[in-house]
Design a protein around this motif. Structure first.
Motif, mmCIF file in Angstrom:
data_model
loop_
_atom_site.group_PDB
_atom_site.id
_atom_site.type_symbol
_atom_site.label_atom_id
_atom_site.label_comp_id
_atom_site.label_asym_id
_atom_site.label_seq_id
_atom_site.Cartn_x
_atom_site.Cartn_y
_atom_site.Cartn_z
ATOM 1 N N ASP A 33 -9.936 -8.537 48.930
ATOM 2 C CA ASP A 33 -10.031 -7.841 50.221
ATOM 3 C C ASP A 33 -9.322 -8.563 51.365
ATOM 4 O OD1 ASP A 33 -11.609 -6.042 48.862
ATOM 5 O OD2 ASP A 33 -13.502 -6.758 49.727
ATOM 6 N N VAL A 34 -9.143 -9.885 51.254
ATOM 7 C CA VAL A 34 -8.630 -10.647 52.389
ATOM 8 C C VAL A 34 -7.125 -10.443 52.569
ATOM 9 C CG1 VAL A 34 -10.423 -12.405 52.236
ATOM 10 C CG2 VAL A 34 -8.300 -12.697 50.935
ATOM 11 N N ASP A 35 -6.625 -10.864 53.732
ATOM 12 C CA ASP A 35 -5.209 -10.732 54.032
ATOM 13 C C ASP A 35 -4.368 -11.502 53.016
ATOM 14 O OD1 ASP A 35 -2.968 -10.137 56.051
ATOM 15 O OD2 ASP A 35 -2.823 -12.305 55.779
ATOM 16 N N PRO A 36 -3.394 -10.852 52.369
ATOM 17 C CA PRO A 36 -2.625 -11.523 51.313
ATOM 18 C C PRO A 36 -1.832 -12.732 51.800
ATOM 19 C CG PRO A 36 -2.351 -9.147 51.170
ATOM 20 C CD PRO A 36 -3.058 -9.415 52.458
ATOM 21 N N ALA A 37 -1.204 -12.625 52.958
ATOM 22 C CA ALA A 37 -0.395 -13.748 53.460
ATOM 23 C C ALA A 37 -1.274 -14.941 53.798
ATOM 24 C CB ALA A 37 0.406 -13.306 54.682
ATOM 25 N N ALA A 38 -2.420 -14.686 54.428
ATOM 26 C CA ALA A 38 -3.339 -15.773 54.766
ATOM 27 C C ALA A 38 -3.897 -16.426 53.505
ATOM 28 C CB ALA A 38 -4.476 -15.251 55.640
ATOM 29 N N TYR A 39 -4.153 -15.602 52.490
ATOM 30 C CA TYR A 39 -4.679 -16.141 51.235
ATOM 31 C C TYR A 39 -3.645 -17.038 50.562
ATOM 32 C CZ TYR A 39 -7.504 -16.250 46.974
ATOM 33 O OH TYR A 39 -8.283 -16.652 45.915
ATOM 34 N N THR A 40 -2.392 -16.613 50.560
ATOM 35 C CA THR A 40 -1.324 -17.423 49.961
ATOM 36 C C THR A 40 -1.200 -18.755 50.677
ATOM 37 O OG1 THR A 40 -0.104 -15.471 49.231
ATOM 38 C CG2 THR A 40 1.142 -17.521 49.457
ATOM 39 N N ARG A 41 -1.259 -18.749 52.016
ATOM 40 C CA ARG A 41 -1.198 -19.999 52.779
ATOM 41 C C ARG A 41 -2.368 -20.910 52.424
ATOM 42 N NH1 ARG A 41 1.843 -21.089 57.089
ATOM 43 N NH2 ARG A 41 0.126 -22.220 58.085
ATOM 44 N N ALA A 42 -3.543 -20.329 52.265
ATOM 45 C CA ALA A 42 -4.714 -21.134 51.921
ATOM 46 C C ALA A 42 -4.561 -21.785 50.550
ATOM 47 C CB ALA A 42 -5.980 -20.269 51.961
ATOM 48 N N VAL A 43 -4.038 -21.038 49.584
ATOM 49 C CA VAL A 43 -3.826 -21.592 48.247
ATOM 50 C C VAL A 43 -2.806 -22.733 48.298
ATOM 51 C CG1 VAL A 43 -2.923 -21.098 45.946
ATOM 52 C CG2 VAL A 43 -4.517 -19.499 47.028
ATOM 53 N N LEU A 44 -1.727 -22.542 49.034
ATOM 54 C CA LEU A 44 -0.711 -23.583 49.146
ATOM 55 C C LEU A 44 -1.263 -24.831 49.828
ATOM 56 C CD1 LEU A 44 2.328 -21.349 50.160
ATOM 57 C CD2 LEU A 44 2.072 -22.621 48.007
ATOM 58 N N LEU A 45 -2.017 -24.644 50.908
ATOM 59 C CA LEU A 45 -2.542 -25.788 51.656
ATOM 60 C C LEU A 45 -3.648 -26.515 50.898
ATOM 61 C CD1 LEU A 45 -2.579 -27.461 54.253
ATOM 62 C CD2 LEU A 45 -4.153 -25.773 55.237
ATOM 63 N N ASN A 46 -4.546 -25.756 50.275
ATOM 64 C CA ASN A 46 -5.702 -26.375 49.629
ATOM 65 C C ASN A 46 -5.427 -26.900 48.232
ATOM 66 O OD1 ASN A 46 -7.328 -25.782 51.856
ATOM 67 N ND2 ASN A 46 -8.003 -23.820 51.010
ATOM 68 N N SER A 47 -4.572 -26.225 47.484
ATOM 69 C CA SER A 47 -4.355 -26.585 46.078
ATOM 70 C C SER A 47 -3.049 -27.336 45.843
ATOM 71 C CB SER A 47 -4.358 -25.331 45.198
ATOM 72 O OG SER A 47 -5.604 -24.685 45.205
ATOM 73 N N ALA A 48 -1.944 -26.786 46.359
ATOM 74 C CA ALA A 48 -0.632 -27.356 46.046
ATOM 75 C C ALA A 48 -0.271 -28.546 46.924
ATOM 76 C CB ALA A 48 0.437 -26.274 46.158
ATOM 77 N N ALA A 49 -0.495 -28.434 48.224
ATOM 78 C CA ALA A 49 -0.090 -29.508 49.133
ATOM 79 C C ALA A 49 -0.709 -30.858 48.780
ATOM 80 C CB ALA A 49 -0.410 -29.133 50.573
ATOM 81 N N PRO A 50 -2.003 -30.943 48.450
ATOM 82 C CA PRO A 50 -2.552 -32.262 48.104
ATOM 83 C C PRO A 50 -1.843 -32.896 46.912
ATOM 84 C CG PRO A 50 -4.328 -30.692 48.483
ATOM 85 C CD PRO A 50 -3.053 -29.904 48.460
ATOM 86 N N GLN A 51 -1.528 -32.099 45.897
ATOM 87 C CA GLN A 51 -0.868 -32.645 44.710
ATOM 88 C C GLN A 51 0.565 -33.069 45.007
ATOM 89 O OE1 GLN A 51 -1.756 -30.362 40.998
ATOM 90 N NE2 GLN A 51 -2.871 -29.005 42.374
ATOM 91 N N VAL A 52 1.302 -32.212 45.705
ATOM 92 C CA VAL A 52 2.708 -32.510 45.978
ATOM 93 C C VAL A 52 2.836 -33.686 46.941
ATOM 94 C CG1 VAL A 52 4.841 -31.603 46.956
ATOM 95 C CG2 VAL A 52 3.426 -30.151 45.492
ATOM 96 N N LEU A 53 2.042 -33.700 47.996
ATOM 97 C CA LEU A 53 2.118 -34.799 48.964
ATOM 98 C C LEU A 53 1.544 -36.081 48.384
ATOM 99 C CD1 LEU A 53 1.130 -32.915 52.231
ATOM 100 C CD2 LEU A 53 3.413 -33.455 51.391
ATOM 101 N N GLY A 54 0.510 -35.958 47.558
ATOM 102 C CA GLY A 54 -0.012 -37.144 46.887
ATOM 103 C C GLY A 54 1.030 -37.772 45.981
ATOM 104 N N ARG A 55 1.733 -36.928 45.213
ATOM 105 C CA ARG A 55 2.811 -37.438 44.360
ATOM 106 C C ARG A 55 3.899 -38.099 45.193
ATOM 107 N NH1 ARG A 55 7.628 -37.048 43.744
ATOM 108 N NH2 ARG A 55 7.696 -35.462 45.387
#
Length: 241
Positions: free
Chosen positions: A92-114
């Protein structure tokens, strides 16, 4: 820079991040805020939108540039940035906002940690990588799918990278429920979007929230403990460690 500490904190413009920047335990530390708007307690600001993959490459180059010739004693990266919004059923949520949340919460920690591990790999000094996590990594909440999944990803990334011989102590820390702007956003959500909202409203009413300053003190205490790399800890359980 001999004898100094160089510290990066993502999302240090407000909340726990700003409290971390204001309460660094090493008086000679240089502190850099990685965030969009800056303006917090950190003395320096590197502007970056960490929900945008193109910005991750800029941060990696920034790490490399700052560490060229570094001869200090301590390097720390605290990845604090994250978002609980949008809140609501995934379909139900906004698709663009959801994509940003997934990138910030899941991908960014791994990529920046690496990126931090790579940038610091050749340096002979004390190195710490701290990821902020949450009890939501273990307990699912309807309406928080991007946040729950992101924190679970952080936990398992830390456990996995902690097994690798990278010369850096990598830990994840859950600060508990802290009275920040994020909590204010949570309390305003309708129960249809977030059925557990009343629990968080009750914590505010009954004084069950920690302060950003208390959370920051606890997180810095974890950095100074001799915890094994790969540890995932909750500040509320520290007395049992």
């Amino acid at each position: 820079m001999s004898g100094q500490a160089l510290i990066w904190i993502s999302g240090a413009s407000a909340g726990i991040g700003a409290a971390l920047a204001a309460n660094v335990p090493w008086p000679d530390a240089r502190v850099i805020d990685l965030s969009r708007r800056g303006g917090g307690a950190a003395a320096e600001h590197f502007a970056a939108d960490l929900a945008e993959p193109a910005e991750w490459e800029r941060v990696e180059r920034h790490f490399a540039e700052e560490l060229d010739g570094f001869d200090g004693e301590r390097l720390v990266f605290v990845h604090n940035a994250g978002t609980v919004t949008p809140i609501g059923p995934a379909g139900d949520v906004d698709p663009a906002a959801y994509t940003r949340a997934v990138l910030l919460n899941s991908a960014a920690p791994q990529v920046l940690g690496r990126a931090f591990l790579r940038a610091t790999a050749g340096l002979e000094c004390e190195k710490h990588l701290v990821m902020l996590t949450s009890g939501a990594a273990k307990k699912p909440y309807a309406g928080w799918s991007a946040y729950n999944a992101g924190k679970a990803a952080v936990d398992h990334w830390v456990r996995t990278v902690g097994l690798e011989a990278n010369g850096c102590r990598v830990v994840a820390v859950a600060p508990g429920v802290v009275d920040t702007a994020m909590q204010g956003e949570i309390r305003k959500v309708d129960e249809r979007a977030f059925p557990s909202v009343e629990r968080f409203r009750e914590l505010r009413r009954t004084g069950g929230l920690s302060t950003p300053e208390a959370a920051a003190a606890g997180i810095w205490s974890v950095v100074e403990r001799s915890l094994p790399s790969g540890s995932v800890v909750d500040l509320r359980d520290l007395l049992d460690l």
